[in-house]
Design a protein around this motif. Sequence first.
Motif, PDB file in Angstrom:
ATOM      1  N   THR A   1       0.839  -1.198   0.000  1.00 16.63           N
ATOM      2  CA  THR A   1       0.000   0.000   0.000  1.00 16.63           C
ATOM      3  C   THR A   1       0.872   1.245   0.000  1.00 16.63           C
ATOM      4  O   THR A   1       1.500   1.595   1.015  1.00 16.63           O
ATOM      5  CB  THR A   1      -0.929   0.004   1.236  1.00 16.63           C
ATOM      6  N   ILE A   2       0.913   1.928  -1.137  1.00 22.06           N
ATOM      7  CA  ILE A   2       1.662   3.187  -1.205  1.00 22.06           C
ATOM      8  C   ILE A   2       1.006   4.212  -0.298  1.00 22.06           C
ATOM      9  O   ILE A   2       1.671   4.982   0.394  1.00 22.06           O
ATOM     10  CB  ILE A   2       1.704   3.708  -2.655  1.00 22.06           C
ATOM     11  N   GLY A   3      -0.292   4.230  -0.300  1.00 22.02           N
ATOM     12  CA  GLY A   3      -1.062   5.153   0.514  1.00 22.02           C
ATOM     13  C   GLY A   3      -2.516   5.057   0.104  1.00 22.02           C
ATOM     14  O   GLY A   3      -2.838   4.571  -0.986  1.00 22.02           O
ATOM     15  N   ILE A   4      -3.390   5.504   0.967  1.00 21.50           N
ATOM     16  CA  ILE A   4      -4.822   5.485   0.669  1.00 21.50           C
ATOM     17  C   ILE A   4      -5.175   6.698  -0.180  1.00 21.50           C
ATOM     18  O   ILE A   4      -4.747   7.818   0.096  1.00 21.50           O
ATOM     19  CB  ILE A   4      -5.651   5.471   1.964  1.00 21.50           C
ATOM     20  N   HIS A   5      -5.978   6.463  -1.203  1.00 23.19           N
ATOM     21  CA  HIS A   5      -6.500   7.525  -2.061  1.00 23.19           C
ATOM     22  C   HIS A   5      -7.959   7.757  -1.689  1.00 23.19           C
ATOM     23  O   HIS A   5      -8.766   6.834  -1.726  1.00 23.19           O
ATOM     24  CB  HIS A   5      -6.375   7.096  -3.536  1.00 23.19           C
ATOM     25  N   VAL A   6      -8.298   8.982  -1.321  1.00 18.96           N
ATOM     26  CA  VAL A   6      -9.692   9.342  -1.049  1.00 18.96           C
ATOM     27  C   VAL A   6     -10.203  10.151  -2.237  1.00 18.96           C
ATOM     28  O   VAL A   6      -9.718  11.252  -2.504  1.00 18.96           O
ATOM     29  CB  VAL A   6      -9.839  10.133   0.264  1.00 18.96           C
TER      30      VAL A   6
ATOM     31  N   GLU B   1       7.423   7.760  -9.617  1.00 17.61           N
ATOM     32  CA  GLU B   1       7.919   9.136  -9.679  1.00 17.61           C
ATOM     33  C   GLU B   1       6.900  10.118  -9.099  1.00 17.61           C
ATOM     34  O   GLU B   1       7.263  11.079  -8.414  1.00 17.61           O
ATOM     35  CB  GLU B   1       8.268   9.490 -11.118  1.00 17.61           C
ATOM     36  N   LEU B   2       5.617   9.892  -9.359  1.00 19.26           N
ATOM     37  CA  LEU B   2       4.579  10.753  -8.781  1.00 19.26           C
ATOM     38  C   LEU B   2       4.674  10.767  -7.266  1.00 19.26           C
ATOM     39  O   LEU B   2       4.588  11.834  -6.636  1.00 19.26           O
ATOM     40  CB  LEU B   2       3.189  10.259  -9.212  1.00 19.26           C
ATOM     41  N   PHE B   3       4.869   9.604  -6.664  1.00 23.55           N
ATOM     42  CA  PHE B   3       4.903   9.502  -5.210  1.00 23.55           C
ATOM     43  C   PHE B   3       6.309   9.703  -4.636  1.00 23.55           C
ATOM     44  O   PHE B   3       6.520   9.495  -3.441  1.00 23.55           O
ATOM     45  CB  PHE B   3       4.336   8.154  -4.768  1.00 23.55           C
TER      46      PHE B   3
END
Length: 389
Positions: A113-118, A337-339
């Motif tokens: 999990t890179i991170g949660i997207h809301v 690259e975005l993250f």
Amino acid sequence: MKWTGRHWITGDTVVITCTEDGRIKRMESSDQRSNVWIGPGLIDIQVNGAGGFNLNDIAARPITALGVLNTLRTYGITRFCPTVITGTKDRMLNSIHAITRACEIDGFMEYSTIGIHVEGPFISVDDGPRGAHNRDWVRDPNWDEFLEWKRVSNGRIKKVTLAPEKPGAIEFIKRLVDCGVIAAIGHSSATEEEIQRAIEAGATLSTHLGNGAHPYIKRHPNYIWAQLAADSMWAGLIPDGFHLPPSTLKVMVRTKGRKAILTSDASQLCGMLPGRYKTYDNGEVVLEPSGLLHLAHTHDILAGSATPLYVGISNMVKFGISNLGEAINMASLHAAELFDIAHQGVGTLCEGGPADVMIYNADEIESGGPIKILKTICKGQIVYSDADA
């Protein structure tokens, strides 16, 4: 562990050896012939569900999130952004909690999990830009609500999609950026000026550019052109063949270049059989035999995607937009690259980088078919292996 295959970009045979802690120790050229290809594990920055598991169901639990992860592994995906969409406050918090608990109890879920997207609920109420999001749950930006998401997720919120024309949205974007969260524009009917103000405030991503829009808009200027023309903006693009016509997808990829990111926007019906389904977030939807997923009462409003990302990257070749290696980079390296994690070796294969690997067969590509995922390796461990591999 050691794996051999043809390099996803050069086509030369390489042998990859990994360390016990799941990093690439060596990647060496080899004279031996190989019938399989090897590339970086895919990264999907927008996943609402898959394999019948819905992250946005009122009954979502940690096992729901783990079911999504296990399904994604069969698609060659090693990292992703579980996505929580517009809902009641309680339902959204429940979804965030389910994902967070899954990360806390499962090391691979945490790693993947890179991170949660809301995505929402601070989006347009207009038909078209709102997409399949329920109008009754759309609301204005509220920083206290974001802080509650942040608390429940233990800081795992990494991306928020909102409409910059909403009251207070510009200040909200500034505060997101100050918190290290990616502010994304999506499900918006903003003017060109409002788009520009959002970019100046720190917005850096267009969520599924070209979708979440009116069926008919002024030819120019409009909110799609404004985002496409913004050199600083990354663009998430859905290559399933339904969200964007191939000609539109081609122009967007050509324009965005290194900032084009392929994503699935996968729903719980990704990988399921055609039919009519009742979902918590979208009501009744229809999954056509072609793979098109739409609201039951209209073909014009899509209900997310039922097409896995590996099929989408294969479509890029089928549509004549890119070669397969370039498409894989758009679904791995560009996302990293975005993250800002590409410098860690994420999204590619390199010595010292993580051993997140996709081994695949590309025999059907020339005839317009998708690649076949043979093995998915995450942190040096085989997490999926095709029975015939």
